[in-house]
Design a protein around this motif. Structure first.
Motif, PDB file in Angstrom:
ATOM      1  N   ASP A 540     -12.319   0.997  17.603  1.00  0.00           N
ATOM      2  CA  ASP A 540     -12.683  -0.206  16.864  1.00  0.00           C
ATOM      3  C   ASP A 540     -12.445  -1.482  17.666  1.00  0.00           C
ATOM      4  O   ASP A 540     -12.467  -2.586  17.106  1.00  0.00           O
ATOM      5  N   ASN A 541     -12.236  -1.370  18.972  1.00  0.00           N
ATOM      6  CA  ASN A 541     -11.968  -2.541  19.809  1.00  0.00           C
ATOM      7  C   ASN A 541     -13.267  -2.984  20.478  1.00  0.00           C
ATOM      8  O   ASN A 541     -13.762  -2.335  21.410  1.00  0.00           O
ATOM      9  N   ALA A 574     -20.015   2.674  16.374  1.00  0.00           N
ATOM     10  CA  ALA A 574     -18.561   2.568  16.280  1.00  0.00           C
ATOM     11  C   ALA A 574     -18.166   1.775  15.038  1.00  0.00           C
ATOM     12  O   ALA A 574     -18.959   1.010  14.482  1.00  0.00           O
ATOM     13  N   PRO A 575     -16.921   1.894  14.610  1.00  0.00           N
ATOM     14  CA  PRO A 575     -16.440   1.140  13.436  1.00  0.00           C
ATOM     15  C   PRO A 575     -16.119  -0.309  13.780  1.00  0.00           C
ATOM     16  O   PRO A 575     -14.973  -0.764  13.663  1.00  0.00           O
ATOM     17  N   LEU A 576     -17.151  -1.044  14.203  1.00  0.00           N
ATOM     18  CA  LEU A 576     -16.995  -2.457  14.544  1.00  0.00           C
ATOM     19  C   LEU A 576     -17.484  -3.326  13.403  1.00  0.00           C
ATOM     20  O   LEU A 576     -18.189  -2.864  12.507  1.00  0.00           O
ATOM     21  N   SER A 577     -17.164  -4.605  13.456  1.00  0.00           N
ATOM     22  CA  SER A 577     -17.603  -5.535  12.421  1.00  0.00           C
ATOM     23  C   SER A 577     -19.105  -5.759  12.520  1.00  0.00           C
ATOM     24  O   SER A 577     -19.701  -5.611  13.604  1.00  0.00           O
TER      25      SER A 577
END
Length: 705
Positions: A540-541, A574-577
Motif C-alpha cells: 500500500d506504499n 494495489a490497495p492504493l488511494s
C-alpha cells in the motif's frame, strides 16, 4: 596539575588561551558513554584511579547500592537518580561505593564543581592526600574557570604541605599563577586574587603583594573598587622601597629626582648665594639606603597618580560590562533549563564582547602601520576576553547547542585545532545525545580532509543514538564521497534488512538503496529487485510503485514498454488511494500516447482512466454533496515530478486532436503530473470543466469498445 615549570605572567595583559586549558580534559575524561562505564564497574570495582600497591576496601557494597546504580546505568541522563545514588553513598560512608559513584557521575557531569570538592574531601578524610590532590587536578582540568575549586585546591595544599620547605612555597606560588592565568579574568574572581595577595603578605613578600593587586586592577572584576582601596592602603603603609620591585622602585625614584630637580630650577626665589656650596673636590654625600620623609611622600604621590589612572581605566571597562553581568542570575552549571531572559542575556553579552574585540582588531590593523604596540596588545586582550566569556557561558549553558555553535563560528578564523577542541568537548562530554552537532563535527573533519575522524564520529554517534536515519545516510554519503561505494552499499543493505519490522522505514531505505544501485552502480536489475521486494512487504506504499515506474521509464521505452505498462497495472491493482491510482493511470495513458505501438493499448488505458475518474467523482459528490469543493492531490515525489509547460506553444496547429487528454478533476490538479492537463485547456480545444462528459466531442476518435 603540575606545579613545576609554571611560567610567571610578567605581562599583565597577556592571558593563557582558554582553549588550551581545556585540551587535557579530553585525555583525562574519555569520551565513553556513562552506561559503558557503569557496566565496567558493575562488579563494584573502582572506575577511577588507584595508587599502585594500595589495596582497596574489601567487603560487599551497601545494600541498596546496586539498585540505585542500575537506575543511573539505565538512564544516565536522569540527574535525580545520580543525586540519590551519591547521597546514599555519602550517608553509608562506604569509600569504594563513593568512588565508583562519583567517578561515573563526574564523567557525565564534569562541570559540577561542588562534587569535585566533596570527592577531594572524602579522600582527604580517608587519609589519601595524594588522591585528594589528584581529584582536584582532574576537576580543574574539567572546569578551569572554577574559582571555588581553585581556592579549595590551594587550601588543601596549604593544609597538607610542609611550608618550611622551599619547594612547598614554590609550588603554592606556581599554583596561584596557574589559578589566576586560568580563572583570574572571570568577573567574579576577586576572592582568588585576594587570597593570592594575602598569602604573599604572609610570606613577607610585600612587593609581590603589590604586583598581585596591580595585575587585578587591570582586570574588570566585580570588586574592582575594593582592590583599589586595599592597594592604596598597602602603598601608604610601607616605604616604596619595601612594596615595589627593584625595577619599579628605581623607576619611581628617578621620576622623583627629575621632578625635584625641575622644581628647584623653577623656584624664582632661589639665588646663587643661597645655594649649598661644597669645598673643592668634595662630592655629593653617598646614598645611605634610606629615603627622606620628603622623598617617600613625593614617591607615594607619584604612585597614587599612576594608580588613579589605572583605576579610572579599569572602572570604565567595568561600567561597560556591569549591566550584562547583572543580568546573569545563574553563572554555574545545572541541568534545569534556563529561562529565555537568561539565554538572551548571554547572547547579548557575547555579541557585545565580540563586537568590542572586532573593533580592537580593526584599530590594531591601522596602528600596525605606525608601529603602535599598544593597539596590538588591546587586540590580544579583546580576543582573550571573548574566550573567557565563552568559557563562562558554556558552564551555565553547557546543554544548549546554540552556544557551542556560536563558539565554533567565532573560533573558525583563529585555527582548526581550537574548533576541533570545542567540538570534542561538546560532543564527547556535554551533548552526547545531540546528533546535529555531531553531524556538524563530522562535516568539519571531512571538509578538512580528516576522513578517518569523520567516520569515527559518525560510527560513535550511531552507537550512542541508534536508529537515526540522518546519521546512517550521512555515513553512506561520507563513504560514497570517499569513493568506497561497496561500503556505502553495504550500509544501505544492512539498514534495509534491519528495518523489515517497520514497513514505512523499510520502504524509505529501499528507495534509497534502489536509487543508489541504479544511479551509481548502474544496475537497474538489482534496483528493480529491491523495489519489488519492498512492494511485497508494503503493497500500500505509493512511493514504492512510483519509484519503480521511474526506474522502468528511465530505460528505452520501446524495449521496455511491457515493463512500464505492467508496473502501471500493478499499481492500479494495489490497495492504493483513488487519487494515487488516478495519477498512475494518467502516467500510463501518457506513455501509451507517446510510445504505444497499437491503438488498442491507447484505448485500453483511456477506458481504464475514465473509469477511475468516474469512480472518484462519484465518491467525491457523495462525500461533499457538491462539485464546488475541490482539493488538491498530494504530490507523490517532488524530486521526480514531471514538469510540463503551462501554456501551449504559440504555433500549435489547429488540427483535430486524436488523443484525449486526462481530465483536470474540477479544473485543478496539483499532483505529480497535474499540470499536464493544462496543455489541453487552450482556447482552441474548448474547456473541460467537469467530469460528467469530459470527452464528448472526441467520441468519434475513441468509440466505445
Amino acid at each position: 596539575m603540575a606545579a613545576e615549570g609554571t611560567e610567571d605572567l610578567g605581562n599583565n595583559e597577556q592571558l593563557t588561551n582558554p582553549s588550551e586549558l581545556y585540551e587535557p580534559e579530553v585525555a583525562d575524561l574519555p569520551g565513553t558513554d556513562v552506561k559503558e562505564s557503569a557496566e565496567s564497574g558493575a562488579d563494584g570495582g573502582d572506575t577511577g584511579f588507584t595508587a599502585e600497591g594500595e589495596e582497596e576496601e574489601e567487603g560487599d557494597m551497601p545494600a541498596d547500592f546496586q539498585r540505585l546504580w542500575k537506575l543511573t546505568s539505565d538512564n544516565p541522563q536522569d540527574f535525580n537518580s545520580w543525586t540519590d545514588l551519591l547521597q546514599y553513598c555519602e550517608q553509608e560512608g562506604h569509600m569504594r561505593a563513593c568512588r565508583q559513584a562519583l567517578n561515573a557521575f563526574l564523567l557525565r557531569y564534569p562541570l559540577c564543581y561542588g562534587y569535585w570538592k566533596k570527592f577531594a574531601d572524602l579522600e582527604r578524610r580517608a587519609g589519601h592526600i595524594d588522591k585528594a590532590e589528584e581529584v582536584c587536578e582532574r576537576g580543574l582540568k574539567a572546569i578551569p574557570l572554577s574559582v571555588d575549586l581553585w581556592i579549595h585546591y590551594i587550601n588543601l595544599l596549604l593544609g597538607t604541605l610542609n611550608m618550611n620547605l622551599p619547594e612547598s612555597t614554590q609550588r603554592i606560588h606556581s599554583v596561584f599563577e596557574e589559578a589566576v592565568a586560568a580563572a583570574g579574568w572571570d568577573f567574579h574572581s576577586d576572592r582568588l586574587w585576594d587570597l593570592y595577595a594575602e598569602w604573599e603578605k604572609e610570606q613577607g613578600n610585600l612587593n609581590f603583594m603589590t604586583g598581585v593587586y596591580d595585575r587585578v586592577l587591570r582586570v574588570p572584576t566585580q570588586l574592582y573598587n575594593t582592590h583599589y582601596e586595599k592597594l592604596k592602603a598597602h602603598l601608604t603603609s610601607h616605604p616604596p622601597r619595601d612594596v615595589l620591585s627593584p625595577e619599579e622602585y628605581s623607576k619611581v625614584r628617578n621620576e622623583y629626582k627629575q621632578s625635584h630637580i625641575q622644581a628647584k630650577k623653577e623656584r624664582s626665589d632661589t639665588s646663587a648665594e643661597e645655594e649649598e656650596e661644597r669645598p673643592p673636590g668634595e662630592e655629593e654625600p653617598a646614598d645611605n639606603g634610606k629615603d627622606s620623609e620628603e622623598a617617600v611622600q613625593k614617591m607615594r604621590e607619584l604612585l597614587m597618580v599612576s594608580l588613579e589612572e589605572l583605576y579610572q581605566q579599569n572602572e570604565a571597562e567595568v561600567r561597560k560590562r556591569w549591566n550584562f553581568e547583572d543580568a546573569i542570575k545563574r553563572p554555574y552549571f545545572h541541568v534545569k533549563p534556563l529561562d529565555r531572559a537568561q539565554l538572551k542575556a548571554w547572547q547579548s553579552y557575547l555579541d557585545w564582547e565580540i563586537a568590542e574585540a572586532e573593533t580592537a582588531a580593526v584599530d590594531a590593523e591601522g596602528a600596525a602601520v605606525e608601529g603602535n604596540e599598544g593597539s596590538k596588545q588591546k587586540c590580544i586582550t579583546g580576543h582573550n576576553r571573548v574566550l573567557i566569556l565563552f568559557e563562562r557561558c558554556l558552564i551555565a549553558c553547557a546543554l544548549y547547542e546554540e552556544f557551542w555553535n556560536k563558539y565554533v563560528h567565532y573560533l573558525a578564523p583563529h585555527g582548526l585545532e581550537e574548533v576541533r577542541n570545542v567540538y570534542r568537548r561538546a560532543c564527547e562530554i556535554h551533548l552526547p545525545y545531540k546528533h546535529s552537532i555531531h553531524l556538524q563535527w563530522a562535516s568539519f573533519e571531512e571538509k578538512h580532509g580528516n576522513i578517518t575522524e569523520a567516520q569515527r564520529i559518525l560510527e560513535s554517534l550511531e552507537m550512542t543514538v541508534p536508529g537515526l536515519a540522518a546519521v546512517r545516510l550521512r555515513r553512506v554519503g561520507l563513504e560514497r564521497r570517499a569513493g568506497r561505494l561497496d561500503v556505502a552499499e553495504a550500509l544501505l543493505k544492512e539498514t534495509v534488512e534491519k528495518s523489515k519490522d517497520n514497513p514505512q522505514l523499510h520502504a524509505f531505505y529501499s528507495i534509497k538503496l534502489a536509487r543508489f544501485l541504479h544511479k551509481l552502480c548502474k544496475s537497474p536489475t538489482r534496483a528493480r529487485t529491491v523495489l519489488q521486494e519492498a512492494i511485497e512487504l508494503s503493497p500500500d506504499n505509493g512511493r514504492l510503485y512510483h519509484n519503480l515506474l521511474e526506474l522502468e521509464m528511465s530505460g528505452d521505452p520501446r524495449a521496455n514498454g511491457g515493463g512500464i505498462l505492467q508496473c502501471v497495472a500493478k499499481a492500479l491493482a494495489a490497495p492504493l488511494s483513488p487519487k494515487t491510482k488516478i495519477i498512475f493511470s494518467q502516467r500510463g495513458l501518457q506513455f501509451a500516447e507517446d510510445f504505444g505501438t497499437t491503438i488498442q493499448s491507447v484505448l485500453s488505458m483511456y477506458e481504464e482512466h475514465q473509469k477511475l475518474l468516474k469512480e472518484h467523482d462519484g465518491k467525491r459528490q457523495a462525500e461533499n454533496g457538491s462539485n464546488d469543493d475541490t482539493e488538491k492531490m498530494r504530490k507523490i515525489d517532488d524530486a521526480s515530478a514531471l514538469t510540463v509547460p503551462q501554456t501551449a506553444p504559440p504555433t500549435m496547429p489547429h488540427v483535430p486532436i486524436t488523443t484525449p487528454p486526462p481530465s483536470m478533476m474540477g479544473g485543478d490538479m496539483s499532483g505529480s503530473y497535474g499540470s499536464y492537463g493544462s496543455w489541453y485547456q487552450q482556447q482552441q480545444y474548448g474547456g473541460y470543466g467537469s467530469y460528467q462528459n469530459p470527452w464528448s466531442q472526441y467520441n468519434q476518435y475513441y468509440p466505445p469498445s
